[in-house]
Design a protein around this motif. Structure first.
Motif, PDB file in Angstrom:
ATOM      1  N   UNK A   1      -5.158 -76.390  16.427  1.00 33.63           N
ATOM      2  CA  UNK A   1      -5.301 -76.520  17.945  1.00 33.63           C
ATOM      3  C   UNK A   1      -5.504 -75.127  18.633  1.00 33.63           C
ATOM      4  N   UNK A   2      -5.849 -75.502  19.844  1.00 31.86           N
ATOM      5  CA  UNK A   2      -5.977 -74.137  20.841  1.00 31.86           C
ATOM      6  C   UNK A   2      -4.780 -74.001  21.435  1.00 31.86           C
ATOM      7  N   UNK A   3      -3.759 -75.001  21.636  1.00 36.58           N
ATOM      8  CA  UNK A   3      -2.535 -74.604  22.448  1.00 36.58           C
ATOM      9  C   UNK A   3      -1.440 -75.265  21.366  1.00 36.58           C
ATOM     10  N   UNK A   4      -0.378 -74.742  21.440  1.00 31.36           N
ATOM     11  CA  UNK A   4       0.980 -75.407  20.859  1.00 31.36           C
ATOM     12  C   UNK A   4       1.897 -75.422  21.862  1.00 31.36           C
ATOM     13  N   UNK A   5       2.574 -76.506  22.112  1.00 31.16           N
ATOM     14  CA  UNK A   5       3.766 -76.619  23.019  1.00 31.16           C
ATOM     15  C   UNK A   5       4.820 -76.792  22.193  1.00 31.16           C
ATOM     16  N   UNK A   6       6.108 -75.800  22.150  1.00 29.61           N
ATOM     17  CA  UNK A   6       6.747 -76.090  21.012  1.00 29.61           C
ATOM     18  C   UNK A   6       8.489 -76.073  21.765  1.00 29.61           C
ATOM     19  N   UNK A   7       9.139 -76.723  21.288  1.00 22.84           N
ATOM     20  CA  UNK A   7      10.506 -76.889  21.692  1.00 22.84           C
ATOM     21  C   UNK A   7      11.232 -75.593  21.416  1.00 22.84           C
TER      22      UNK A   7
END
Length: 171
Positions: A48-54
């Protein structure tokens, strides 16, 4: 075409009952499974280019182990709003991703992540992958979607589930 990866955190530990839910670390099984999934992602070219992480410890640890095994760095953002969120909240967060991002990973929790995956899977989805996902979305599992729209216009049924991987798929 955009790609959305939904990655459930790896197996967490319940050894310390005094910890708040958000502070539970990964169990040994989770520390082993996360790199396995990273290798699968890298092998398939799903970096991925971006990771959205809790912000929960187990999701941050999962992503750290995955990211360490990928062939290039990934921009990472903590997304407090997805911590144990309902599918609609996770989807709203995805809709806020800049259009320049072509491949996104969301690292989160069940049941919200599983329900979001089921909701997003629209016409043309891989029937076998969808059946596996509906049977169980275990820890460290990864659902991969093709998204033909901009993130901002992503709606229920508007993505194609094209893959579903579990750590057990790799031994």
């Amino acid at each position: 075409m955009r790609e959305l990866l939904l990655l459930r955190h790896a197996k967490s530990s319940w050894d310390d009952a005094t910890l708040d839910d958000a502070d539970r670390p990964l169990a040994a099984r989770g520390r082993k499974a996360a790199p396995v999934m990273a290798h699968a992602m890298a092998r398939h070219g799903w970096v991925p280019e971006l990771a959205l992480v809790s912000p929960a410890l187990r999701t941050r640890q999962t992503w750290a182990l995955v990211a360490a095994e990928l062939p290039r760095p990934v921009e990472t953002r903590l997304a407090p709003e997805i911590y144990e969120a309902e599918p609609e909240i996770i989807l709203e967060t995805i809709r806020s991703v800049p259009p320049a991002i072509r491949r996104l990973v969301v690292v989160g929790h069940n049941p919200g992540l599983e329900r979001l995956a089921e909701t997003l899977a629209g016409p043309g989805s891989d029937a076998a992958a969808l059946a596996r996902l509906r049977t169980k979305f275990p820890t460290a599992a990864l659902a991969r979607f093709e998204v033909a729209t901009h993130w901002s216009t992503l709606t229920s049924g508007a993505a194609r589930l094209v893959g579903f991987l579990k750590p057990r798929d790799f031994g």
